[in-house]
Design a protein around this motif. Structure first.
Motif, PDB file in Angstrom:
ATOM      1  N   VAL A   1       0.840  -1.197   0.000  1.00 38.85           N
ATOM      2  CA  VAL A   1       0.000   0.000   0.000  1.00 38.85           C
ATOM      3  C   VAL A   1       0.872   1.244   0.000  1.00 38.85           C
ATOM      4  N   ARG A   2       1.935   1.244   0.779  1.00 38.60           N
ATOM      5  CA  ARG A   2       2.837   2.397   0.844  1.00 38.60           C
ATOM      6  C   ARG A   2       3.522   2.640  -0.500  1.00 38.60           C
ATOM      7  N   SER A   3       3.863   1.582  -1.201  1.00 36.99           N
ATOM      8  CA  SER A   3       4.526   1.763  -2.498  1.00 36.99           C
ATOM      9  C   SER A   3       3.578   2.328  -3.547  1.00 36.99           C
ATOM     10  N   LEU A   4       2.273   2.145  -3.376  1.00 38.48           N
ATOM     11  CA  LEU A   4       1.299   2.667  -4.329  1.00 38.48           C
ATOM     12  C   LEU A   4       0.893   4.110  -4.021  1.00 38.48           C
ATOM     13  N   TRP A   5       1.197   4.586  -2.817  1.00 40.97           N
ATOM     14  CA  TRP A   5       0.822   5.931  -2.404  1.00 40.97           C
ATOM     15  C   TRP A   5       1.760   6.939  -3.063  1.00 40.97           C
ATOM     16  N   PRO A   6       1.234   8.010  -3.646  1.00 37.63           N
ATOM     17  CA  PRO A   6       2.120   8.977  -4.307  1.00 37.63           C
ATOM     18  C   PRO A   6       2.944   9.780  -3.303  1.00 37.63           C
ATOM     19  N   GLU A   7       4.147  10.112  -3.708  1.00 39.50           N
ATOM     20  CA  GLU A   7       5.036  10.913  -2.872  1.00 39.50           C
ATOM     21  C   GLU A   7       4.551  12.362  -2.873  1.00 39.50           C
ATOM     22  N   PRO A   8       4.572  13.026  -1.731  1.00 39.08           N
ATOM     23  CA  PRO A   8       4.160  14.438  -1.700  1.00 39.08           C
ATOM     24  C   PRO A   8       5.194  15.321  -2.396  1.00 39.08           C
TER      25      PRO A   8
END
Length: 60
Positions: free
Chosen positions: A39-46
């Motif tokens: 899930v963290r790898s799919l979350w976009p970087e701010p």
């Protein structure tokens, strides 16, 4: 506290818990904890505010 003693304390506590508690902990681990890296790898970087994309190169 030595980490070996801490490990023994935790595993000793786990052995004395009822089986239904261990099964709930196992389900929690499988359903919530294991998918977290995906899930963290799919979350976009701010992106920092006010900075655009820079394309090209800088030549002295």
């Amino acid at each position: 506290m030595d980490s070996t003693q801490l490990y023994r304390d935790i595993t000793g506590f786990a052995r004395t818990t009822p089986s239904w508690v261990r099964h709930l902990a196992e389900l929690w681990t499988e359903a919530v904890i294991r998918p977290l890296p995906i899930v963290r790898s799919l979350w976009p970087e701010p992106r920092p505010a006010g900075r655009g994309n820079v394309s090209g190169s800088v030549v002295p």
